[in-house]
Write an enzyme that holds these catalytic residues in place. Structure first.
Site, PDB file in Angstrom:
ATOM      1  CG  HIS A  95      35.238  66.294  43.811  1.00  0.00           C
ATOM      2  ND1 HIS A  95      36.138  67.329  43.992  1.00  0.00           N
ATOM      3  CD2 HIS A  95      34.010  66.875  43.686  1.00  0.00           C
ATOM      4  CE1 HIS A  95      35.481  68.476  43.963  1.00  0.00           C
ATOM      5  NE2 HIS A  95      34.185  68.225  43.786  1.00  0.00           N
ATOM      6  CB  CYS A 132      28.400  71.967  40.490  1.00  0.00           C
ATOM      7  SG  CYS A 132      28.293  71.931  38.683  1.00  0.00           S
ATOM      8  CG  ASN A 183      34.057  71.280  47.137  1.00  0.00           C
ATOM      9  OD1 ASN A 183      34.172  70.384  46.308  1.00  0.00           O
ATOM     10  ND2 ASN A 183      33.907  72.549  46.789  1.00  0.00           N
ATOM     11  CG  HIS A 191      30.145  68.550  46.461  1.00  0.00           C
ATOM     12  ND1 HIS A 191      30.048  69.900  46.225  1.00  0.00           N
ATOM     13  CD2 HIS A 191      31.016  68.082  45.520  1.00  0.00           C
ATOM     14  CE1 HIS A 191      30.806  70.242  45.198  1.00  0.00           C
ATOM     15  NE2 HIS A 191      31.398  69.151  44.745  1.00  0.00           N
ATOM     16  NE  ARG A 199      37.215  72.678  39.663  1.00  0.00           N
ATOM     17  CZ  ARG A 199      36.119  71.949  39.555  1.00  0.00           C
ATOM     18  NH1 ARG A 199      35.004  72.475  39.040  1.00  0.00           N
ATOM     19  NH2 ARG A 199      36.088  70.705  39.995  1.00  0.00           N
ATOM     20  CG  ASP A 200      33.986  72.057  43.182  1.00  0.00           C
ATOM     21  OD1 ASP A 200      33.089  72.796  42.752  1.00  0.00           O
ATOM     22  OD2 ASP A 200      33.801  70.884  43.504  1.00  0.00           O
TER      23      ASP A 200
END
Length: 303
Positions: A202, A235, A244, A204, A10-11
């Site tokens: 979460h 993002c 990430n 980065h 996903r990310d």
């Protein structure tokens, strides 16, 4: 001990601009689960015209077994997203919005208040299918448009009665601009001053603090930390955001019982293959170290 959730699919894929075939995504899911990774984030209900790599997320869900899906999460932003995802078997929903209005409008086209107001319906729909739902707070530390985010605003949302039904809370350092003491302070405040639920951090690695921030979050009480293979990701609606925190780096730092040199070797090979396929750089320092010539070190990949 906190666990890893791998968010590669996903990310990790959001900024690549390339749609991986569904069968390739299925292969990655099954290899990660077989390796021992406890949980995965596998896709998103974001509009495919805005985030093309997420276009086949529901096809991926349909290809997985209920047992596999119990360890997988899907990003959603509206109750309607939950309805559509639940219809094909999703049971774990990451209901995400931004703490800052400016980023929420850029990311999902509505105010933060609108997202909070819709959460009770998101919780109701989740409970109706026996699922779990996370309160995911993007820009919990800084916003690319408004700058620093007041921790009091995070706590205000986390204690709002309309978010009470969340099973977990995700604190996202969307831009990777947070630092360890800041992360620890917010995690501690959420742990002691908001309803009891799992805390997910979460992070980065934009400013090189990904692993340090994740370890600080764990020390302050976080139950889960997010990472992606090779540090892939970012993002598309947050200028300045890069990859990430690397899953390989997080695992090498935390050393869960299931993580062995053999598992690291498999993850390194998997991420190297994926990143070549996507034309993306490998940002994992553990993966780099695993390819060193220090053959006496058991974590070095020799094949």
């Amino acid at each position: 001990m906190a666990i890893l959730r791998d968010v590669t699919l996903r990310d990790g894929l959001q900024l690549t601009g390339k749609v991986l075939p569904t069968d390739r995504k299925v292969e990655i899911v099954r290899r990660l689960l077989a390796a021992g990774v406890p949980e995965l984030e596998i896709g998103s209900m974001a509009r495919p015209d805005l985030v093309p790599p997420m276009a086949n997320s529901l096809e991926l869900v349909a290809a997985l077994t209920p047992e596999e899906l119990r360890r997988c999460w899907l990003w959603v932003a509206t109750p309607r997203h939950i309805e559509k995802a639940a219809a094909v078997g999703v049971r774990n929903f990451q209901y995400c919005f931004s703490v800052s209005d400016a980023h929420n409008k850029a990311n999902i086209g509505r105010t933060t208040e609108d997202s909070v107001a819709a959460m009770p319906e998101a919780v109701r729909l989740t409970r109706a299918v026996g699922g779990r739902v996370q309160l995911c707070l993007a820009t919990a530390f800084t916003c690319p448009f408004d700058g620093p985010v007041d921790p009091a605003r995070v706590l205000e949302i986390a204690t709002d009665p309309r978010t009470d039904g969340a099973d977990d809370i995700v604190l996202a350092d969307t831009l990777g601009q947070a630092y360890p003491n800041q992360v620890a302070a917010l995690v501690e405040s959420v742990r002691t001053r908001t309803p009891k639920r799992r805390i997910v951090f979460h992070g980065h690695d934009t400013w090189g603090m990904g692993v340090a921030n994740s370890l600080a979050a764990i020390a302050a009480g976080a139950d889960v930390v997010d990472g992606s293979l090779g540090g892939l990701g970012g993002c598309p609606f947050a200028p300045g955001a890069s990859g990430n925190t690397s899953s390989e780096d997080l695992l090498f730092a935390t050393r869960p019982e299931w993580f062995t040199p053999t598992v690291l070797a498999d993850l390194v090979k998997m991420s190297e293959s994926l990143l070549i396929e996507l034309g993306e750089p490998n940002r994992s320092r553990a993966a780099e170290g695993a390819r060193s010539t220090a053959k006496a070190f058991e974590w070095v990949v020799t094949e």
